[in-house]
Design a protein around this motif. Structure first.
Motif, short mmCIF file in Angstrom:
data_model
loop_
_atom_site.label_atom_id
_atom_site.label_comp_id
_atom_site.label_asym_id
_atom_site.label_seq_id
_atom_site.Cartn_x
_atom_site.Cartn_y
_atom_site.Cartn_z
N GLU A 73 36.09 33.82 47.15
CA GLU A 73 37.00 34.74 46.45
C GLU A 73 36.43 36.16 46.39
O GLU A 73 37.18 37.12 46.26
CB GLU A 73 37.26 34.25 45.01
CG GLU A 73 38.00 32.93 44.92
CD GLU A 73 37.10 31.70 44.96
OE1 GLU A 73 37.60 30.60 44.68
OE2 GLU A 73 35.90 31.83 45.28
N ASP A 100 38.19 38.34 48.88
CA ASP A 100 39.66 38.33 48.95
C ASP A 100 40.26 39.72 49.18
O ASP A 100 41.34 39.84 49.75
CB ASP A 100 40.26 37.73 47.66
CG ASP A 100 40.17 36.21 47.64
OD1 ASP A 100 39.74 35.62 48.66
OD2 ASP A 100 40.51 35.60 46.59
N GLY A 101 39.56 40.76 48.75
CA GLY A 101 40.11 42.12 48.90
C GLY A 101 39.89 42.74 50.26
O GLY A 101 40.62 43.67 50.64
N ASP A 102 38.90 42.25 51.03
CA ASP A 102 38.58 42.92 52.31
C ASP A 102 37.98 41.97 53.33
O ASP A 102 37.13 42.36 54.14
CB ASP A 102 37.62 44.08 52.06
CG ASP A 102 36.26 43.62 51.54
OD1 ASP A 102 36.15 42.47 51.08
OD2 ASP A 102 35.30 44.42 51.61
#
Length: 255
Positions: free
Chosen positions: A13, A16-18
């Motif tokens: 996790e 998750d952004g990049d």
């Protein structure tokens, strides 16, 4: 130069952004091979998606992580068996014993560890061992299970020289990551006494980032800091260390 990260949780996790950008950064840094350990059944779908998104670079393992050996561990082991029977994996991992977080589960951790060693032998696969504050317990199981078809990687090795040689005696490579760059990591004091043929590189990202990123999110491109440190300790070029450790990974994973 091809660099192999033999242990990275790219499905975490924390990415998750990049995720795609982070993986591309690693590929641009010549890290072209990523071996992905399992934790438990809740991550299987994410692992399969990762493989689908980067089929040329991602190699999956299957197993139950010792910190996730809970009351439902038999169900989790059944999932491991089901997945191993269904498709190809490159190792059974990460498996082992962790007494840092919970000593009360030691008995079932040992049972899960033994069971997965037997699965690895059955499928002729290497194991990838997680050991935290449990060297004696791990070695006891390995001593009882040792055979020509038991081999693999002692992931995130943080023991002493005697423990390193003992792990190697059980057909294990030593997974060396960010800890080798720490002032208090200690393995930098003796690792050069271990023949490089017994060493593979890893990050364990998003955990255990090497200096100068210590304490921050780790990522696979940072394996270059591990490579740099080992080249210094072994008095070899980074290219040589990358070549030898990648060949060592091929001898374990068969690819």
């Amino acid at each position: 130069m091809i660099i192999t990260d033999t242990h990275t949780h790219l499905y975490s996790e924390a990415f998750d952004g990049d995720r795609s950008e982070m993986i591309q950064r690693a590929i641009d840094a010549k890290v072209e091979r990523f071996f992905i350990p399992a934790i438990d059944s809740t991550y299987t779908e994410s692992m399969l998606k990762l493989e689908n998104d980067f089929p040329e670079n991602i190699y999956l393992m299957m197993g139950l992580h010792p910190t996730h050996v809970k009351a439902n561990y038999k169900d989790e082991l059944a999932h491991v068996e089901e997945m191993l029977a269904k498709r190809n994996f490159y190792a059974v991992g990460e498996i082992g014993i962790d007494l840092y977080w919970d000593k009360s589960t030691l008995d079932i951790q040992i049972k899960a560890f033994r069971h997965q060693i037997k699965l690895a032998k059955n499928y002729k696969l290497p194991i990838v061992i997680h050991c935290r504050e449990a060297f004696d317990e791990i070695f006891e199981v390995l001593e009882e299970e040792k055979s020509d078809d038991l081999y693999g990687i002692f992931h995130c090795f943080t023991g002493n020289l005697e423990q390193a040689n003992k792990a190697i005696s059980y057909n294990m490579k030593l997974g060396i990551g960010g800890v080798v760059t720490f002032k208090n990591g200690k393995i930098d004091q003796f690792i050069h006494q271990i023949d490089l043929k017994h060493i593979v590189l890893e990050t364990d990202s998003p955990y255990l980032a090497p200096k100068p990123h210590r304490g921050k999110r780790n990522e696979s491109s940072y394996i270059n800091k591990v490579l740099e440190k080992l080249a210094e300790l072994y008095k070899m070029s980074e290219e040589e260390v990358a070549l030898i450790t990648t060949e060592n990974s091929k001898s374990i994973f068969g690819i």
